[in-house]
Each structure stands twice: as structure tokens, then as C-alpha cells.
Design a protein around this motif. Structure first.
Motif, PDB file in Angstrom:
ATOM      1  N   THR A 191       0.777  -0.851   0.059  1.00 35.91           N
ATOM      2  CA  THR A 191       0.126   0.223  -0.056  1.00 35.91           C
ATOM      3  C   THR A 191       0.793   1.336   0.049  1.00 35.91           C
ATOM      4  O   THR A 191       0.367   2.351  -0.257  1.00 35.91           O
ATOM      5  CB  THR A 191      -0.859  -0.047   1.376  1.00 35.91           C
ATOM      6  OG1 THR A 191      -0.316  -0.042   2.455  1.00 35.91           O
ATOM      7  CG2 THR A 191      -1.781  -1.214   1.364  1.00 35.91           C
ATOM      8  N   GLY A 192       2.246   0.777   0.344  1.00 35.64           N
ATOM      9  CA  GLY A 192       2.893   2.278   0.548  1.00 35.64           C
ATOM     10  C   GLY A 192       2.918   2.993   1.774  1.00 35.64           C
ATOM     11  O   GLY A 192       3.440   4.309   1.993  1.00 35.64           O
ATOM     12  N   SER A 193       2.036   2.484   2.755  1.00 39.33           N
ATOM     13  CA  SER A 193       1.913   3.293   3.835  1.00 39.33           C
ATOM     14  C   SER A 193       2.943   2.981   5.077  1.00 39.33           C
ATOM     15  O   SER A 193       3.276   1.900   5.119  1.00 39.33           O
ATOM     16  CB  SER A 193       0.436   2.979   4.498  1.00 39.33           C
ATOM     17  OG  SER A 193       0.475   1.657   4.706  1.00 39.33           O
ATOM     18  N   MET A 194       3.501   4.074   5.665  1.00 40.88           N
ATOM     19  CA  MET A 194       4.378   3.621   6.710  1.00 40.88           C
ATOM     20  C   MET A 194       3.639   3.306   7.827  1.00 40.88           C
ATOM     21  O   MET A 194       2.794   4.392   8.237  1.00 40.88           O
ATOM     22  CB  MET A 194       5.263   4.957   7.083  1.00 40.88           C
ATOM     23  CG  MET A 194       6.281   4.865   7.750  1.00 40.88           C
ATOM     24  SD  MET A 194       7.672   3.880   7.365  1.00 40.88           S
ATOM     25  CE  MET A 194       8.534   5.214   6.247  1.00 40.88           C
ATOM     26  N   LEU A 195       3.955   2.376   8.647  1.00 42.20           N
ATOM     27  CA  LEU A 195       3.151   1.933   9.697  1.00 42.20           C
ATOM     28  C   LEU A 195       3.693   2.457  11.063  1.00 42.20           C
ATOM     29  O   LEU A 195       2.961   2.742  11.985  1.00 42.20           O
ATOM     30  CB  LEU A 195       2.960   0.251   9.532  1.00 42.20           C
ATOM     31  CG  LEU A 195       2.536  -0.171   8.428  1.00 42.20           C
ATOM     32  CD1 LEU A 195       2.147  -1.598   8.473  1.00 42.20           C
ATOM     33  CD2 LEU A 195       0.884   0.507   8.276  1.00 42.20           C
ATOM     34  N   LYS A 196       5.357   2.315  11.131  1.00 36.56           N
ATOM     35  CA  LYS A 196       5.562   2.604  12.365  1.00 36.56           C
ATOM     36  C   LYS A 196       7.134   3.243  12.177  1.00 36.56           C
ATOM     37  O   LYS A 196       7.687   2.961  11.082  1.00 36.56           O
ATOM     38  CB  LYS A 196       5.921   1.099  13.163  1.00 36.56           C
ATOM     39  CG  LYS A 196       4.852   0.711  13.769  1.00 36.56           C
ATOM     40  CD  LYS A 196       5.220  -0.455  14.725  1.00 36.56           C
ATOM     41  CE  LYS A 196       3.857  -1.007  15.372  1.00 36.56           C
ATOM     42  NZ  LYS A 196       4.003  -2.187  16.338  1.00 36.56           N
TER      43      LYS A 196
END
Length: 230
Positions: A191-196
Motif C-alpha cells: 500500500t506504500g503506507s508507513m506503519l511505524k
């Protein structure tokens, strides 16, 4: 330093042309390998329990049988020193980087260069295969890339303000990589999302490795080792 696939041996290279092979349980020295013409061993990887891949200052990758001290092949990859070798999960191919901005894919059986991946603009430090058809790379050009090995194309997953020297894949959908301020980014690369953003280190992070899909090991120049629960 490298551990053999079955965990029976631990190998460490030196700057004086020697490789030491240890028992990883007792840490007793099993063998000292000296092969004429080899110096400044920068990278050591086990291809299997009996064979070692060596990345050298002279830009060559060499495969040696450590039991017989016999060189099986040598390949000139670049003029620059070899700084990383990563084997694919099936150990049939390897990705090799030097001081240049190109990733070379070599056939492990004979060392033949079968593919060259161009896209980075500076030295590549971090490498990790995602299966046999994808490869993550982090570079001094401050980008994290994902490569499709079938096409040779890549896409930029992340643009940083600091060079990305360490990359790890959790075997599923997460990739970990070095961030500025000695932090570690955890991204869902699908998704390309930075989670942490993981904190704890106070100096340059050299090693990232997932010991399970939800646990990440990290070590750095602050002489500290962390195991992070994702």
C-alpha cells in the motif's frame, strides 16, 4: 560474518586474506582458510554447507570450497569493491553490489552475470530478496526501490533525507529500512503506507533482520542490539 544454511558453521572474513570458520555453538575455530591471491575480504556468504561466496576489494566474487581450500570460480563484477552479496531464497541466484549504482544478478552455480539492474544514482547498500522474483534495495541516493526481476524495472517506494543502508523483508507485506535520526521505518510495501517508526538506536544502524514476521532484529554503531515487536 555469515551462518551456514543449516546453522552448522559460522564464517568471518578478514582484511589479511583469511577466512575463519567456527562452530557457532562452542565458537571453537574449526578451520582457517588461506587462498593465494585473496586479500581484503569484505563480504562472506555460505552458498551451502561446503561452499563460501567471497566479495573482495578487487571487485570480484569468488566461490571457494572451504574444506579443500579450492577456488571454484571467480567473477569480475566491477572495478569497485564488492560491498554486498544477497542470495535468493532458493540459493540459485545472488544480487551483488559494489561502489557503483548497478545491481548485478549472478547465477550462483557458475557466477555468470545474467542481469543488470539500473535505476539508483549512487552506491547501493541494502539488499534483500522478496521471493525469487522481487528485490528490495536501499541506496546512498536516499531511495528505497522494489525491483521486478522478470522485467528489470523498479519503482521508488520511499524517498528519504538520508541514505538507506539497511533493508529487511518480513516474508509477507512489510519492509523495514533505515531512516534519519537513527530510526527504523516499517512500511506496508503493497500500500506504500508507513506503519511505524522504531526508536532506540543512538548511532548508525548497520543490520536489520526479521527473525519472524513480527519480530525485527537491529544492530548499529552504538554497539546495541534490539529485538523489536512489530
Amino acid at each position: 560474518m555469515a551462518l551456514s544454511p543449516r546453522g552448522n558453521f559460522l564464517a568471518a572474513g578478514t582484511s589479511i586474506g583469511k577466512v575463519f570458520v567456527f562452530d557457532p555453538i562452542s565458537f571453537s575455530l574449526l578451520k582457517t582458510i588461506i587462498i593465494t591471491g585473496i586479500e581484503n575480504i569484505l563480504v562472506v556468504r555460505f552458498l551451502n554447507e561446503n561452499q563460501l561466496l567471497l566479495g573482495l576489494m578487487d571487485g570480484t566474487v569468488r566461490l571457494v570450497d572451504w574444506n579443500s581450500n579450492r577456488e571454484l570460480y571467480r567473477v569480475k563484477v566491477e572495478l569497485d569493491p564488492v560491498n554486498n552479496i544477497r542470495l535468493s531464497p532458493n540459493r540459485k541466484s545472488m544480487a551483488v553490489t559494489t561502489g557503483a549504482s548497478t545491481i548485478k544478478i549472478l547465477r550462483a552455480a557458475d557466477g555468470k552475470i545474467v542481469q543488470e539492474l539500473d535505476g539508483h544514482k549512487d552506491t547501493i547498500y541494502g539488499l534483500v530478496f522478496s521471493g525469487t522474483r522481487r528485490l528490495f534495495s536501499g541506496s546512498k541516493d536516499m531511495t528505497l526501490r522494489l525491483w521486478n526481476l522478470a522485467t528489470g524495472n523498479s519503482k521508488v517506494l520511499y524517498k528519504s533525507s538520508f541514505f538507506i543502508n539497511s533493508v529487511a523483508w518480513n516474508g509477507k507485506n512489510l519492509v523495514a529500512f533505515h531512516l534519519p535520526n537513527y530510526e527504523i521505518g516499517i512500511m506496508n510495501y503493497l500500500t506504500g503506507s508507513m506503519l511505524k517508526r522504531l526508536k532506540g538506536h543512538s548511532a548508525f544502524i548497520n543490520t536489520l533482520f526479521f527473525i519472524s514476521p513480527d519480530r525485527l532484529l537491529s544492530s548499529g554503531n552504538d554497539a546495541r542490539i534490539f529485538i523489536h515487536k512489530i
